[in-house]
Design a protein around this motif. Structure first.
Motif, PDB file in Angstrom:
ATOM      1  N   GLN A  18     -19.023  -3.098   2.604  1.00 35.74           N
ATOM      2  CA  GLN A  18     -19.539  -2.784   1.271  1.00 35.74           C
ATOM      3  C   GLN A  18     -18.369  -2.419   0.363  1.00 35.74           C
ATOM      4  O   GLN A  18     -17.596  -1.511   0.672  1.00 35.74           O
ATOM      5  CB  GLN A  18     -20.530  -1.627   1.319  1.00 35.74           C
ATOM      6  N   LEU A  19     -18.237  -3.147  -0.724  1.00 35.98           N
ATOM      7  CA  LEU A  19     -17.137  -2.897  -1.659  1.00 35.98           C
ATOM      8  C   LEU A  19     -17.557  -1.879  -2.711  1.00 35.98           C
ATOM      9  O   LEU A  19     -18.616  -2.002  -3.337  1.00 35.98           O
ATOM     10  CB  LEU A  19     -16.730  -4.203  -2.342  1.00 35.98           C
ATOM     11  N   LEU A  20     -16.689  -0.876  -2.878  1.00 34.21           N
ATOM     12  CA  LEU A  20     -16.949   0.190  -3.843  1.00 34.21           C
ATOM     13  C   LEU A  20     -15.720   0.404  -4.709  1.00 34.21           C
ATOM     14  O   LEU A  20     -14.603   0.063  -4.324  1.00 34.21           O
ATOM     15  CB  LEU A  20     -17.296   1.497  -3.115  1.00 34.21           C
ATOM     16  N   ARG A  21     -15.949   0.973  -5.861  1.00 36.36           N
ATOM     17  CA  ARG A  21     -14.858   1.429  -6.716  1.00 36.36           C
ATOM     18  C   ARG A  21     -15.232   2.822  -7.196  1.00 36.36           C
ATOM     19  O   ARG A  21     -16.184   2.990  -7.944  1.00 36.36           O
ATOM     20  CB  ARG A  21     -14.640   0.473  -7.890  1.00 36.36           C
ATOM     21  N   ASP A  22     -14.484   3.821  -6.688  1.00 38.04           N
ATOM     22  CA  ASP A  22     -14.830   5.227  -6.964  1.00 38.04           C
ATOM     23  C   ASP A  22     -16.288   5.513  -6.604  1.00 38.04           C
ATOM     24  O   ASP A  22     -17.007   6.198  -7.329  1.00 38.04           O
ATOM     25  CB  ASP A  22     -14.574   5.562  -8.429  1.00 38.04           C
ATOM     26  N   GLY A  23     -16.711   4.967  -5.489  1.00 38.51           N
ATOM     27  CA  GLY A  23     -18.049   5.240  -4.985  1.00 38.51           C
ATOM     28  C   GLY A  23     -19.151   4.361  -5.518  1.00 38.51           C
ATOM     29  O   GLY A  23     -20.288   4.430  -5.032  1.00 38.51           O
ATOM     30  N   GLU A  24     -18.852   3.536  -6.513  1.00 38.61           N
ATOM     31  CA  GLU A  24     -19.867   2.667  -7.114  1.00 38.61           C
ATOM     32  C   GLU A  24     -19.696   1.233  -6.619  1.00 38.61           C
ATOM     33  O   GLU A  24     -18.572   0.754  -6.472  1.00 38.61           O
ATOM     34  CB  GLU A  24     -19.754   2.690  -8.651  1.00 38.61           C
ATOM     35  N   ALA A  59     -10.417   2.551  -4.750  1.00 36.00           N
ATOM     36  CA  ALA A  59      -9.640   3.734  -5.126  1.00 36.00           C
ATOM     37  C   ALA A  59      -9.093   4.448  -3.899  1.00 36.00           C
ATOM     38  O   ALA A  59      -7.927   4.864  -3.863  1.00 36.00           O
ATOM     39  CB  ALA A  59     -10.509   4.688  -5.944  1.00 36.00           C
ATOM     40  N   LYS A  60      -9.894   4.562  -2.851  1.00 38.04           N
ATOM     41  CA  LYS A  60      -9.492   5.348  -1.688  1.00 38.04           C
ATOM     42  C   LYS A  60      -8.464   4.638  -0.817  1.00 38.04           C
ATOM     43  O   LYS A  60      -7.595   5.279  -0.221  1.00 38.04           O
ATOM     44  CB  LYS A  60     -10.725   5.715  -0.859  1.00 38.04           C
ATOM     45  N   VAL A  61      -8.537   3.306  -0.735  1.00 36.88           N
ATOM     46  CA  VAL A  61      -7.619   2.598   0.175  1.00 36.88           C
ATOM     47  C   VAL A  61      -6.186   2.581  -0.333  1.00 36.88           C
ATOM     48  O   VAL A  61      -5.266   2.243   0.420  1.00 36.88           O
ATOM     49  CB  VAL A  61      -8.100   1.153   0.450  1.00 36.88           C
ATOM     50  N   VAL A  62      -5.976   2.926  -1.596  1.00 35.46           N
ATOM     51  CA  VAL A  62      -4.603   3.009  -2.123  1.00 35.46           C
ATOM     52  C   VAL A  62      -4.208   4.449  -2.439  1.00 35.46           C
ATOM     53  O   VAL A  62      -3.141   4.705  -2.988  1.00 35.46           O
ATOM     54  CB  VAL A  62      -4.437   2.128  -3.382  1.00 35.46           C
ATOM     55  N   GLU A  63      -5.053   5.376  -2.055  1.00 33.75           N
ATOM     56  CA  GLU A  63      -4.804   6.789  -2.329  1.00 33.75           C
ATOM     57  C   GLU A  63      -3.661   7.307  -1.453  1.00 33.75           C
ATOM     58  O   GLU A  63      -3.608   7.041  -0.257  1.00 33.75           O
ATOM     59  CB  GLU A  63      -6.090   7.565  -2.018  1.00 33.75           C
ATOM     60  N   ALA A  64      -2.743   8.028  -2.050  1.00 34.66           N
ATOM     61  CA  ALA A  64      -1.603   8.588  -1.314  1.00 34.66           C
ATOM     62  C   ALA A  64      -1.988   9.952  -0.755  1.00 34.66           C
ATOM     63  O   ALA A  64      -1.607  10.994  -1.290  1.00 34.66           O
ATOM     64  CB  ALA A  64      -0.381   8.696  -2.214  1.00 34.66           C
ATOM     65  N   SER A  65      -2.776   9.949   0.331  1.00 28.63           N
ATOM     66  CA  SER A  65      -3.203  11.210   0.939  1.00 28.63           C
ATOM     67  C   SER A  65      -3.408  11.008   2.435  1.00 28.63           C
ATOM     68  O   SER A  65      -3.532   9.887   2.917  1.00 28.63           O
ATOM     69  CB  SER A  65      -4.513  11.699   0.312  1.00 28.63           C
ATOM     70  N   LYS A  66      -3.455  12.120   3.156  1.00 27.58           N
ATOM     71  CA  LYS A  66      -3.641  12.040   4.600  1.00 27.58           C
ATOM     72  C   LYS A  66      -5.038  11.553   4.963  1.00 27.58           C
ATOM     73  O   LYS A  66      -5.290  11.185   6.123  1.00 27.58           O
ATOM     74  CB  LYS A  66      -3.387  13.404   5.237  1.00 27.58           C
ATOM     75  N   ASP A  67      -5.943  11.545   4.001  1.00 28.22           N
ATOM     76  CA  ASP A  67      -7.285  11.031   4.261  1.00 28.22           C
ATOM     77  C   ASP A  67      -7.323   9.508   4.253  1.00 28.22           C
ATOM     78  O   ASP A  67      -8.335   8.913   4.612  1.00 28.22           O
ATOM     79  CB  ASP A  67      -8.266  11.574   3.213  1.00 28.22           C
ATOM     80  N   ASN A  68      -6.239   8.890   3.814  1.00 31.89           N
ATOM     81  CA  ASN A  68      -6.139   7.435   3.804  1.00 31.89           C
ATOM     82  C   ASN A  68      -5.272   7.009   4.994  1.00 31.89           C
ATOM     83  O   ASN A  68      -4.058   7.159   4.965  1.00 31.89           O
ATOM     84  CB  ASN A  68      -5.510   6.964   2.493  1.00 31.89           C
ATOM     85  N   PRO A  69      -5.874   6.480   6.063  1.00 33.48           N
ATOM     86  CA  PRO A  69      -5.094   6.167   7.273  1.00 33.48           C
ATOM     87  C   PRO A  69      -3.999   5.139   7.043  1.00 33.48           C
ATOM     88  O   PRO A  69      -2.964   5.180   7.707  1.00 33.48           O
ATOM     89  CB  PRO A  69      -6.153   5.654   8.260  1.00 33.48           C
ATOM     90  N   VAL A  70      -4.202   4.211   6.124  1.00 35.36           N
ATOM     91  CA  VAL A  70      -3.168   3.221   5.828  1.00 35.36           C
ATOM     92  C   VAL A  70      -1.914   3.921   5.308  1.00 35.36           C
ATOM     93  O   VAL A  70      -0.803   3.729   5.810  1.00 35.36           O
ATOM     94  CB  VAL A  70      -3.660   2.195   4.791  1.00 35.36           C
ATOM     95  N   PHE A  71      -2.104   4.748   4.294  1.00 30.35           N
ATOM     96  CA  PHE A  71      -0.982   5.482   3.704  1.00 30.35           C
ATOM     97  C   PHE A  71      -0.340   6.401   4.742  1.00 30.35           C
ATOM     98  O   PHE A  71       0.888   6.490   4.828  1.00 30.35           O
ATOM     99  CB  PHE A  71      -1.466   6.309   2.512  1.00 30.35           C
ATOM    100  N   TYR A  72      -1.168   7.095   5.530  1.00 34.94           N
ATOM    101  CA  TYR A  72      -0.658   8.118   6.442  1.00 34.94           C
ATOM    102  C   TYR A  72       0.285   7.522   7.484  1.00 34.94           C
ATOM    103  O   TYR A  72       1.324   8.098   7.811  1.00 34.94           O
ATOM    104  CB  TYR A  72      -1.832   8.819   7.121  1.00 34.94           C
ATOM    105  N   VAL A  73      -0.070   6.343   8.005  1.00 33.60           N
ATOM    106  CA  VAL A  73       0.783   5.689   8.997  1.00 33.60           C
ATOM    107  C   VAL A  73       2.045   5.132   8.331  1.00 33.60           C
ATOM    108  O   VAL A  73       3.159   5.304   8.831  1.00 33.60           O
ATOM    109  CB  VAL A  73       0.007   4.579   9.735  1.00 33.60           C
TER     110      VAL A  73
END
Length: 587
Positions: free
Chosen positions: A400-406, A450-464
């Motif tokens: 499911q594709l979302l943008r800021d939850g929508e 929004a979340k998949v490019v977020e620079a935070s530890k909640d984003n596993p892509v960024f974290y690794v």
């Protein structure tokens, strides 16, 4: 690959040697099957560093009490210099505690093996056909296809890394009704290219603008020859050209994800070659297909249904709930019949098969598995039923594709969906690939731009990625300040650093387990755990300067810690490479 052994492989040898010693002493009978003997970290880390079930699995066939056998095994394992403690838990599980030197030696092994640390010969060169994507050639790839594409591609890489020979295959469904619809849709775009005002695309046809170039190409080549011609004159031609154009688009879309298939198998060519007829003849010769009448569909009255004799595959012999027709009443092939023939052909060319399907195909899994079991195990070398070739179907849920939850609006170009190309161009290949593997494929997934490019530890892509970038930064800084990674003083590394090594040392086992289970997402999970452990260690240095990788006043400790960082980075790169994701060094 280097002959350097990883810690788990070395201790598998130690356990084998211990069992050999017990056989030589007459404690154990010779010839016991040891295939089920394992060496792995205990579930509870407080019990030790490694555990083996050797006594538990061998006691019964040996006619011994498990605990008595465990005591004998422990006596042998205690002789190993790296073992500081060997103990028995419960009825006969054996726990081992290792000296720090054993873990520090594993850092040296990582350095020696480099990109091969984790590579396995487990597969023994057996061939595995991995079929994935196989989307109908009726338009560009959409995000419904993306997850299966990434799972299949990562699985293929994982199986190769684990010692299999892999064929990456795409099955082109170019013989069904959908490609006839495609041809008619392109004919409209062909007329449009010649100046006709075609208006709204009729219901039931493909409305997307992506068919415009195909129509224009046909108009340029044939002019108005087929504008008013009967469908019988242009349908096959337009179908062939349209499928070719769509497959070119699909290959281009997949290339954006770094995906290439070695084999594109055409359903139309398969049927034209007579392979489907050969499959039916083979199945009849083995009494797996017979002519019969299906039971009336549930809920239908006799007046609504006319019994017709059809060729039926005996799928109930293999766990299906009813026998399945391979041809329709008009003699054409059912989807099942065509798929059966396709798998018949594939199974002749490999040792094992894996199909990656969308979850909407769940209803056909049982019957196709029955067919493959029948076709590959129908007759062994002695004329008796043989062992079916391993065949698994992995079902992948939609995204499911979302943008800021929508929910994201559909693509104007595609007409009815968001294209894979649009998503990859917005967030990048690496983000898409890693994200698709952050959940088990059978679990539902939300992909929030929004979340998949977020620079935070909640984003596993960024974290690794950030863990690898931090390591690269430390190494650059160390070099600039005159420090060099060194294995000469690894004994200076303490418990926190050794904890990182213990986690890293699980990678070779994880690769084999993930390959055996056909679950590449396990690699992504491992990378997440390793990155989290690295970041936790890094954060110690925020409050304790003596825990930083670079301690300016201590060159020997700094060299050892930089060597540790270098090898953790190697592990991150190895895992990311399996997932088809770049290990970036700056963020």
């Amino acid at each position: 690959m280097s002959e350097t052994k990883t810690l788990h492989a070395a201790f598998a040898d130690h356990i084998a040697n211990a069992l050999d010693a017990l056989v030589a002493a007459g404690t154990l009978p010779a010839g016991l099957n040891r295939a089920a003997v394992t060496v792995e970290p205990p579930r509870d880390a407080s019990h030790g560093d490694l555990a083996t079930n050797a006594a538990m699995v061998l006691a019964k066939p040996a006619g011994m009490n498990p605990r008595a056998l465990a005591e004998a095994v422990v006596a042998e394992l205690a002789k190993i210099p790296e073992v500081t403690e060997a103990s028995i838990a419960g009825p006969g599980f054996i726990n081992l505690r290792l000296a720090p030197a054993a873990w520090l030696a594993e850092l040296v092994a990582i350095a020696a093996l480099g990109a091969d640390y984790g590579r396995s010969a487990m597969g023994g060169g057996t061939t595995v056909n991995v079929e994935y994507v196989s989307a109908n050639p009726t338009g560009p790839m959409h995000m419904g296809h993306c997850r299966g594409a990434v799972v299949g591609d990562a699985l293929a890489a994982l199986l190769e890394y684990a010692g299999h020979k892999v064929t990456r295959e795409y099955y082109v469904n170019d013989a069904g009704a959908q490609v006839q619809v495609l041809a008619r849709s392109v004919h409209i775009r062909y007329r449009e290219a010649l100046g006709e005002a075609v208006g709204a695309i009729p219901e039931g046809l493909y409305p997307g603008d992506y068919l415009v170039p195909a129509g224009q190409a046909l108009a340029a080549e044939f002019g108005d020859r087929y504008v008013t011609a009967p469908e019988s004159e242009w349908l096959v031609l337009f179908r062939t050209r349209a499928v070719a154009a769509m497959m070119e688009m699909i290959r281009s879309d997949l290339a954006l994800l770094g995906i290439e298939h070695e084999v594109f198998a055409s359903e139309a060519e398969l049927q034209a070659s007579g392979k489907v007829d050969e499959a039916e003849a083979w199945l009849r010769a083995h009494d797996l297909v017979y002519d019969g009448i299906l039971e009336a569909p549930k809920g239908k009255t006799p007046e609504d249904w006319e019994p017709v004799e059809l060729p039926l595959f005996r799928s109930t012999k293999f766990g299906d709930d009813q026998d399945r027709p391979i041809r329709k009443s008009d003699g054409t092939w059912t989807y099942f019949g065509a798929d059966l023939a396709y798998h018949f052909q594939k199974a002749q060319e490999c040792d094992a098969l894996v199909d990656i399907w969308g979850a909407d195909h769940a209803g056909t899994v049982k019957r196709i598995k029955a067919a493959v079991a029948a076709m590959t195990g129908a007759e062994g070398q002695d004329g008796k039923p043989g062992k079916p070739k391993p065949f698994e179907v992995k079902l992948v849920q939609m995204v499911q594709l979302l943008r800021d939850g929508e929910p994201v609006k559909m693509s104007k170009r595609a007409g009815t969906f968001v294209t894979l190309a649009d998503v990859v161009r917005e967030v990048g290949k690496d983000v898409v690939r890693f994200t698709m593997l952050t959940r088990k494929p059978e679990a539902q997934m939300d992909f929030d731009f929004a979340k998949v490019v977020e620079a935070s530890k909640d984003n596993p892509v960024f974290y690794v990625q950030y863990a690898n970038a931090r390591i690269a930064s430390s190494l650059r800084k160390g070099q600039a300040e005159g420090f060099t990674p060194s294995a000469d003083n690894l004994a200076l590394l303490g418990d926190e650093e050794q904890g990182l090594v213990k986690l890293a040392a699980q990678f070779p086992r994880l690769v084999e387990a993930a390959a055996a289970a056909r679950e590449p997402h396990r690699v992504a999970f491992f990378l997440g755990d390793l990155a989290a452990a690295f970041h936790s260690y890094w954060n110690l240095g925020n409050d304790r300067p003596d825990k930083r990788f670079i301690v300016a006043s201590d060159a020997t400790l700094t060299g050892a810690r930089l060597f540790l960082a270098l090898q953790i980075g190697q592990l991150l790169r190895n895992g990311l490479a399996l997932l088809g994701v770049e290990a970036v060094e700056e963020m």
